[in-house]
Design a protein around this motif. Structure first.
Motif, mmCIF file in Angstrom:
data_model
loop_
_atom_site.group_PDB
_atom_site.id
_atom_site.type_symbol
_atom_site.label_atom_id
_atom_site.label_comp_id
_atom_site.label_asym_id
_atom_site.label_seq_id
_atom_site.Cartn_x
_atom_site.Cartn_y
_atom_site.Cartn_z
ATOM 1 N N GLU A 41 33.205 80.230 25.194
ATOM 2 C CA GLU A 41 34.077 79.090 24.889
ATOM 3 C C GLU A 41 33.853 78.001 25.922
ATOM 4 O O GLU A 41 33.860 78.263 27.116
ATOM 5 C CB GLU A 41 35.529 79.578 24.943
ATOM 6 C CG GLU A 41 36.565 78.501 24.832
ATOM 7 C CD GLU A 41 37.970 79.016 25.090
ATOM 8 O OE1 GLU A 41 38.897 78.197 25.034
ATOM 9 O OE2 GLU A 41 38.152 80.225 25.367
ATOM 10 N N THR A 42 33.654 76.759 25.473
ATOM 11 C CA THR A 42 33.448 75.645 26.387
ATOM 12 C C THR A 42 34.744 74.867 26.567
ATOM 13 O O THR A 42 35.406 74.511 25.592
ATOM 14 C CB THR A 42 32.344 74.702 25.859
ATOM 15 O OG1 THR A 42 31.126 75.449 25.748
ATOM 16 C CG2 THR A 42 32.137 73.525 26.791
ATOM 17 N N ILE A 43 35.086 74.624 27.813
ATOM 18 C CA ILE A 43 36.254 73.811 28.173
ATOM 19 C C ILE A 43 35.747 72.672 29.053
ATOM 20 O O ILE A 43 35.083 72.917 30.067
ATOM 21 C CB ILE A 43 37.308 74.654 28.927
ATOM 22 C CG1 ILE A 43 37.839 75.768 28.018
ATOM 23 C CG2 ILE A 43 38.440 73.762 29.440
ATOM 24 C CD1 ILE A 43 38.797 76.733 28.708
ATOM 25 N N VAL A 44 36.050 71.443 28.648
ATOM 26 C CA VAL A 44 35.626 70.277 29.416
ATOM 27 C C VAL A 44 36.864 69.618 30.017
ATOM 28 O O VAL A 44 37.800 69.259 29.302
ATOM 29 C CB VAL A 44 34.853 69.271 28.534
ATOM 30 C CG1 VAL A 44 34.462 68.042 29.336
ATOM 31 C CG2 VAL A 44 33.627 69.934 27.929
ATOM 32 N N ARG A 99 32.405 77.263 31.021
ATOM 33 C CA ARG A 99 32.047 78.158 29.914
ATOM 34 C C ARG A 99 32.732 79.486 30.173
ATOM 35 O O ARG A 99 32.402 80.200 31.120
ATOM 36 C CB ARG A 99 30.532 78.316 29.845
ATOM 37 C CG ARG A 99 30.050 79.107 28.649
ATOM 38 C CD ARG A 99 28.553 78.966 28.443
ATOM 39 N NE ARG A 99 27.772 79.556 29.502
ATOM 40 C CZ ARG A 99 26.991 80.631 29.356
ATOM 41 N NH1 ARG A 99 26.877 81.225 28.182
ATOM 42 N NH2 ARG A 99 26.304 81.086 30.369
ATOM 43 N N VAL A 100 33.719 79.809 29.341
ATOM 44 C CA VAL A 100 34.452 81.060 29.491
ATOM 45 C C VAL A 100 33.595 82.174 28.892
ATOM 46 O O VAL A 100 33.320 82.192 27.695
ATOM 47 C CB VAL A 100 35.828 80.989 28.794
ATOM 48 C CG1 VAL A 100 36.565 82.314 28.934
ATOM 49 C CG2 VAL A 100 36.655 79.840 29.362
ATOM 50 N N ILE A 140 36.089 85.878 33.279
ATOM 51 C CA ILE A 140 34.921 85.336 33.984
ATOM 52 C C ILE A 140 34.542 84.009 33.339
ATOM 53 O O ILE A 140 34.486 83.903 32.109
ATOM 54 C CB ILE A 140 33.717 86.301 33.915
ATOM 55 C CG1 ILE A 140 34.086 87.655 34.505
ATOM 56 C CG2 ILE A 140 32.502 85.699 34.628
ATOM 57 C CD1 ILE A 140 33.020 88.719 34.316
ATOM 58 N N ALA A 141 34.273 83.007 34.175
ATOM 59 C CA ALA A 141 33.865 81.700 33.671
ATOM 60 C C ALA A 141 32.766 81.124 34.555
ATOM 61 O O ALA A 141 32.732 81.362 35.765
ATOM 62 C CB ALA A 141 35.051 80.740 33.635
ATOM 63 N N TYR A 169 44.928 83.341 34.003
ATOM 64 C CA TYR A 169 44.722 81.941 34.396
ATOM 65 C C TYR A 169 43.774 81.174 33.473
ATOM 66 O O TYR A 169 43.757 79.950 33.514
ATOM 67 C CB TYR A 169 44.246 81.874 35.842
ATOM 68 C CG TYR A 169 44.666 80.600 36.535
ATOM 69 C CD1 TYR A 169 46.009 80.247 36.646
ATOM 70 C CD2 TYR A 169 43.727 79.733 37.069
ATOM 71 C CE1 TYR A 169 46.403 79.089 37.272
ATOM 72 C CE2 TYR A 169 44.110 78.569 37.704
ATOM 73 C CZ TYR A 169 45.456 78.249 37.802
ATOM 74 O OH TYR A 169 45.840 77.092 38.421
ATOM 75 N N VAL A 170 43.018 81.847 32.630
ATOM 76 C CA VAL A 170 42.125 81.137 31.696
ATOM 77 C C VAL A 170 42.928 80.196 30.801
ATOM 78 O O VAL A 170 42.493 79.084 30.505
ATOM 79 C CB VAL A 170 41.288 82.125 30.860
ATOM 80 C CG1 VAL A 170 40.553 81.412 29.739
ATOM 81 C CG2 VAL A 170 40.289 82.843 31.751
#
Length: 164
Positions: A25-28, A35-36, A49-50, A126-127
């Motif tokens: 999963e991408t978080i910007v 990237r999770v 993990i990210a 925390y994600v």
């Protein structure tokens, strides 16, 4: 006696998770791309993990403390400056930084080159904080210090105001 020893066959367990290059999963969040790789759904939420790419001259979050989770950072490339209380530590590729609960910390890329780090969150709660910040940005809400503090508070985290 385990099922494996009594029948001679391995017992069926949880499915193995494999995340390939470009997967996850991408978080910007501004100039940071995360990237999770594991959000806790395959680990009983014991571990997340990210991978994060910090653009040059990227400031991180305000210095903060987690009440209930450990956070680890392994620097894959570049240099990341960690501020722990009043001390700065420049972590280069190959460096591991472990932050236990209650320890004030933040990080930034103060260099002119991108930095890449692998982060762990134990447990995985925390994600969702990062997802909340991305949702706020997508809704057109600015990431003000207050918005960041409000999001942190939902995940047993508070600003380290004694080091602000």
């Amino acid at each position: 006696m385990t099922e494996e020893t009594s029948t001679g066959r391995p017992q069926a367990g949880p499915a193995v998770s494999v995340v390939g290059p470009g997967g996850g999963e991408t978080i910007v969040l501004g100039s940071t791309r995360m990237r999770v790789l594991e959000d806790g759904s395959h680990t009983g939420h014991r571990l997340a993990i990210a991978e994060s790419v910090l653009a040059p001259h990227t400031q991180g979050p305000p210095q903060h403390r987690h009440a209930r989770h450990d956070e680890g950072f392994y620097i894959l490339s570049g240099t990341v400056r960690f501020t722990v209380g009043d001390e700065d530590h420049d972590a280069v590729a190959g460096t591991l930084v472990m932050v236990p609960p209650g320890t004030p910390h933040t990080f930034a890329n103060v260099t002119g080159q991108p930095a890449v780090m692998l982060s762990t969150f134990t447990p995985a709660l925390y994600v969702q904080y990062f997802r909340d910040l991305q949702s706020a940005l997508a809704d057109g809400r600015p990431l003000t210090p207050r918005a960041n503090t409000d999001a942190m508070s939902r995940y047993a985290t508070e600003p380290a105001t004694d080091f602000a």
